[in-house]
Every structure is written in structure tokens, then in C-alpha cells.
Design an enzyme around this catalytic site. Structure first.
Site, PDB file in Angstrom:
ATOM      1  N   ILE B  13      44.299  55.434  48.428  1.00  0.00           N
ATOM      2  CA  ILE B  13      43.806  56.713  47.892  1.00  0.00           C
ATOM      3  C   ILE B  13      43.895  57.780  48.991  1.00  0.00           C
ATOM      4  O   ILE B  13      43.229  57.684  50.014  1.00  0.00           O
ATOM      5  CB  ILE B  13      42.344  56.595  47.414  1.00  0.00           C
ATOM      6  CG1 ILE B  13      42.190  55.438  46.413  1.00  0.00           C
ATOM      7  CG2 ILE B  13      41.898  57.901  46.759  1.00  0.00           C
ATOM      8  CD1 ILE B  13      40.743  55.151  46.021  1.00  0.00           C
ATOM      9  N   HIS B  14      44.754  58.772  48.773  1.00  0.00           N
ATOM     10  CA  HIS B  14      44.820  59.918  49.693  1.00  0.00           C
ATOM     11  C   HIS B  14      45.163  61.148  48.855  1.00  0.00           C
ATOM     12  O   HIS B  14      45.233  61.068  47.627  1.00  0.00           O
ATOM     13  CB  HIS B  14      45.830  59.668  50.819  1.00  0.00           C
ATOM     14  CG  HIS B  14      47.224  59.414  50.349  1.00  0.00           C
ATOM     15  ND1 HIS B  14      48.245  60.320  50.477  1.00  0.00           N
ATOM     16  CD2 HIS B  14      47.760  58.353  49.715  1.00  0.00           C
ATOM     17  CE1 HIS B  14      49.351  59.825  49.961  1.00  0.00           C
ATOM     18  NE2 HIS B  14      49.092  58.625  49.482  1.00  0.00           N
TER      19      HIS B  14
END
Lengths: 148, 163
Positions: B13-14
Site C-alpha cells: 500500500i503506497h
């Protein structure tokens, strides 16, 4: 789609847009406005007019300093327009989340609220934040079939 | 659980996932299915910190993700699922998760890997798993962002002489 105009002192606005392209690629209806030494509110008003030839369009200005020239010029530009608004204190968390919500179909009003919240929420002190989070996390079990 | 989008991305997750893809595919929830991150309090906490306000996000092991997938309570949940590598995609499929296509988005280069695009490198193990996914009829698409070019991933592996 709501047009997003980032306006700031020096080259900050251009750098913010360039950096946001790491996350969004080439973006439509995103513009940056620089404010350089020797320029005044009139120069900024001209730049805004060139970028926004159609004043019926919805526009969100994200400016750096509350009360600074990019803000003051934008204030004059939007004062009599309900389809435009300004949020000050622009930072990368604010810009990135606003552009994300715009992709999700947010309108101007929602984007203003997103900007205000994301700009503030993006500022956290690690230990204060992490110590609280860790307690929450460590109670989450790896077993079962419930999310968490 | 409806998997709106399955992405291979070693950063899990970014920004590209939490701000761009999630809005593009219209998912309400992000799940990062990764065994080591699920056990690592620091990494897990940092990953959960990324997702903005109204998007729910979870970091869980691959096995637990597969169990949640089958839980009828989440029947109508629109999920963006992120995994670190193609081997974990196979593990999900082996546990009953239906996967038709995979977005190969980003695999960070490490020693022993071959760079195949600006954002994707593959290890010999990755290549094996991609071949197996292809054999099982899973469509593999190389694409970094919603508005950047997409291409057939297996053709890319071929052109690089890896298969």
C-alpha cells in the site's frame, strides 16, 4: 471535472505538480502558478485568467500561505464565484488526496473538505502516533475469517 | 468479497495504490495480503497509515485473506487486493480465490533479479510463478498507473529472454 490550480511562492507549485505525477502520471486539468520576486497580485490575477478562460468551470485553488499574494489574488478571483474555492497551506498529502478523490468523482465541495482534512491529517509525530497504533494492532488476531 | 482489482506491488500500500488505483477501480477496501508484513508490527502500522480516510485497509497473511474471501459476511465488499509477488497469487488461487487477471504494477529490484520495465523486476521464482499463472489462464498485464500504457506481461518476459 474540477480544475485544480496550485499557486505558491517560488517554484513550489511546479515542484508539487511534478511530484504528484509520480503517483498520478500525466494529469488533466491541473495547473501550477509560480510567484516570483518582483511580481505582484496583478501578475497573479493575469496568470489565473489565462489558466481559467472559462469562469463557469469549477476550480479549486490550493495555495501555500494564508494571506500571501497567491492567496490574495485567488481571493479576488473567486470572491464572486460560487463554483470556485481556495484552500491554503497546500502540501503533498493535501494535493495527492484531493487528486485521488477527484478521480473518484468528488465535486468541489467534497474536494474542499478533503483538502482541509488531508492537509492536517498528513502531519503526525511518529512516536505519539505509532505507540497508540501498536496497541490497536497487537490485539488483532491472525486466526479466523474476519477482516482485521 | 469482490476483487475489483488484483495488483502485484512489492511496496503493497503506497500512494499509487491508496490514492490512484483505489479511486480508479472504485474499491472501498484495500487488502494487502502478505505473510511477513502481517507479522511485522512496524511495517503493518506504516502500511495502514497510508490509506486515506474513508478507504478501509487491512494487512493480513495470505491464508487469512483467503479465509476472509470466503466469508459470506463480505459478499458485497469491493476490494483492491495487493500482493508482493506472483507466488502469493498462486497461493490465493490454490485456496479458492477466483483470479482472472492480475495487474503487474511494481516489483522493486533486488540482487539476483532481472529488470524488465521501469518499475518491475523479476526473480527466477517470480518467473516460474508467472508461467504457472499463465498456464492456468490468468491474464497478466503490465501497467504502473491507470493512465499509463499497459502491455501483455508474458510477451515482455519472452522479449527479455526469460521464458
Amino acid at each position: 471535472m474540477v480544475t485544480v490550480v496550485i499557486a505558491a511562492h517560488g517554484e513550489l507549485a511546479e515542484a508539487l505538480v511534478h511530484t504528484a505525477s509520480m503517483i498520478f502520471g500525466n494529469m488533466e486539468d491541473v495547473a501550477s502558478v509560480t510567484f516570483k520576486p518582483g511580481e505582484g497580485v496583478e501578475n497573479l490575477l493575469n496568470k489565473y485568467s489565462v489558466i481559467i478562460p472559462d469562469t463557469q468551470k469549477d476550480v479549486l485553488f490550493l495555495v501555500d500561505l494564508l494571506g500571501g499574494s497567491p492567496y490574495n489574488a485567488a481571493s479576488r478571483f473567486v470572491a464572486d464565484k460560487k463554483n470556485m474555492d481556495i484552500v491554503s497551506g497546500v502540501n503533498l498529502p493535501m494535493l495527492v488526496e484531493v487528486l485521488g478523490k477527484r478521480l473518484g468523482g468528488s465535486d468541489l465541495k467534497a474536494m474542499v473538505q478533503t483538502a482541509k482534512k488531508a492537509g492536517v491529517d498528513g502531519i503526525q509525530a511518529f512516536h505519539e502516533w505509532f505507540d497508540e497504533q501498536q496497541m490497536v494492532n497487537s490485539t488483532r488476531a491472525e486466526e479466523g475469517d474476519e477482516l482485521g | 468479497m469482490k476483487i475489483k482489482w488484483l495488483r502485484i506491488d512489492s511496496r503493497l500500500i503506497h500512494g499509487q495504490v491508496a490514492n490512484n488505483w483505489v479511486n480508479h477501480v472504485g474499491a472501498s477496501t484495500i487488502i494487502a495480503a502478505n505473510d511477513s508484513a502481517a507479522k511485522d508490527d512496524l511495517r503493518k502500522t506504516l502500511l495502514l497509515q497510508v490509506a486515506p480516510g474513508r478507504t478501509k485497509s487491512y494487512v493480513m497473511s495470505v491464508d487469512k485473506t483467503a479465509r476472509c474471501y470466503k466469508n459470506p459476511a463480505y459478499e458485497n465488499l469491493d476490494v483492491l487486493l495487493v500482493v508482493e509477488n506472483p507466488t502469493d497469487v498462486l497461493r490465493l488461487i490454490d485456496q479458492g480465490v477466483e483470479v482472472n487477471s492480475v495487474n503487474v504494477g511494481g516489483i522493486t529490484f533486488k540482487e539476483g533479479m532481472t529488470l524488465i520495465s521501469e518499475a518491475v523486476s523479476v526473480s527466477p521464482q517470480d518467473v516460474k510463478s508467472f508461467v504457472e499463472l499463465d498456464k492456468r489462464g490468468v491474464k497478466l498485464v503490465l501497467q504502473q498507473l491507470p493512465n499509463t500504457a499497459s502491455s501483455d506481461f508474458m510477451s515482455r518476459l519472452k522479449s527479455k529472454g526469460l521464458i
